[in-house]
Design a protein around this motif. Structure first.
Motif, PDB file in Angstrom:
ATOM      1  N   TYR A   1      28.265  22.089 -93.994  1.00 15.07           N
ATOM      2  CA  TYR A   1      28.986  23.354 -93.913  1.00 15.07           C
ATOM      3  C   TYR A   1      30.023  23.259 -92.804  1.00 15.07           C
ATOM      4  O   TYR A   1      29.703  22.844 -91.686  1.00 15.07           O
ATOM      5  CB  TYR A   1      28.030  24.513 -93.630  1.00 15.07           C
ATOM      6  N   SER A   2      31.251  23.659 -93.120  1.00 18.39           N
ATOM      7  CA  SER A   2      32.333  23.650 -92.137  1.00 18.39           C
ATOM      8  C   SER A   2      33.148  24.922 -92.294  1.00 18.39           C
ATOM      9  O   SER A   2      33.320  25.422 -93.412  1.00 18.39           O
ATOM     10  CB  SER A   2      33.229  22.424 -92.344  1.00 18.39           C
ATOM     11  N   ASP A   3      33.640  25.441 -91.159  1.00 20.44           N
ATOM     12  CA  ASP A   3      34.523  26.612 -91.263  1.00 20.44           C
ATOM     13  C   ASP A   3      35.987  26.194 -91.426  1.00 20.44           C
ATOM     14  O   ASP A   3      36.883  27.037 -91.440  1.00 20.44           O
ATOM     15  CB  ASP A   3      34.350  27.547 -90.062  1.00 20.44           C
ATOM     16  N   SER A   4      36.217  24.889 -91.571  1.00 17.35           N
ATOM     17  CA  SER A   4      37.573  24.375 -91.776  1.00 17.35           C
ATOM     18  C   SER A   4      37.901  24.336 -93.267  1.00 17.35           C
ATOM     19  O   SER A   4      37.309  23.561 -94.031  1.00 17.35           O
ATOM     20  CB  SER A   4      37.717  22.969 -91.180  1.00 17.35           C
ATOM     21  N   GLN A   5      38.849  25.160 -93.681  1.00 19.05           N
ATOM     22  CA  GLN A   5      39.276  25.173 -95.081  1.00 19.05           C
ATOM     23  C   GLN A   5      39.904  23.845 -95.460  1.00 19.05           C
ATOM     24  O   GLN A   5      39.676  23.323 -96.557  1.00 19.05           O
ATOM     25  CB  GLN A   5      40.266  26.325 -95.302  1.00 19.05           C
TER      26      GLN A   5
END
Length: 202
Positions: A94-98
């Motif tokens: 999971y990453s918050d980087s689109q």
């Protein structure tokens, strides 16, 4: 005899060859990660969670020059390598980087050469897992990894490697509670007790 066996066959236990049974499917681990770079430093925060909710937490400092996006790729690669060392076979990241999530999933093109190199390395490493996936999540769901990332990138330059954590259970402005000491009262038995303990006469 044949009729008897036909009638009772349904009630008889089935003996299985254990070698022919399918192996249990590996369980899914989760990786929350974040990375960042600034003029003050670069680092990553990783939280690797087992299927039994055991957390492996890491704050990594990068002692080399990277861009902000490169730091996020380095964070993911570090998490994947740690998962490999722990024997993980199925991993959901999971990453918050689109940008990172969509480039890996093939929704965004990687035009920069360094991004292309990172993508090739990620896909190569992903092939070593039975199942690897990555999803973008809101930053609000990635707060723990973000805090670890900032701790590694900004704080370690000013601290020693050991960080002491102490829990404080009351406000500083709360009054101290003191217990008054009670002196023992002297009675007719005091001299006798002292004689028995020390041998001194009254």
């Amino acid at each position: 005899m044949a009729d008897y066996l036909a009638e009772t066959a349904a009630d008889m236990p089935v003996i299985c060859d254990l070698e022919q049974l399918p192996a249990p499917s590996p369980e899914l681990w989760e990786l929350y990660m974040d990375g960042s770079a600034s003029s003050e430093g670069a680092g990553a925060g990783l939280i690797l969670t087992s299927p039994h909710q055991e957390e492996h937490t890491y704050a990594l400092q990068f002692n080399f020059k990277v861009t902000n996006n490169e730091a996020k790729y380095e964070a993911l690669l570090a998490g994947m390598r740690i998962a490999q060392e722990l024997g993980v076979k199925k991993l959901k990241a999971y990453s918050d980087s689109q940008l990172v999530a969509n480039q890996i999933n093939g929704m965004f093109d990687a035009n920069d050469k360094s991004m292309q190199s990172y993508l090739a390395l990620i896909h190569s490493l992903a092939d070593t897992f039975i199942d690897f996936r990555i999803s973008q999540i809101p930053r609000s769901q990635n707060k723990q990894a973000d805090v670890l990332n900032k701790l590694a990138a900004l704080t370690f330059n000013h601290l020693e490697k050991k960080i002491l954590v102490e829990q404080i259970f009351k406000k500083s402005i709360e009054p101290e509670i003191t217990i008054a000491s009670v002196e023992e009262e002297t009675t007719w038995m005091t001299d006798i007790i002292e004689f028995l303990q020390t041998g001194s006469l009254p």
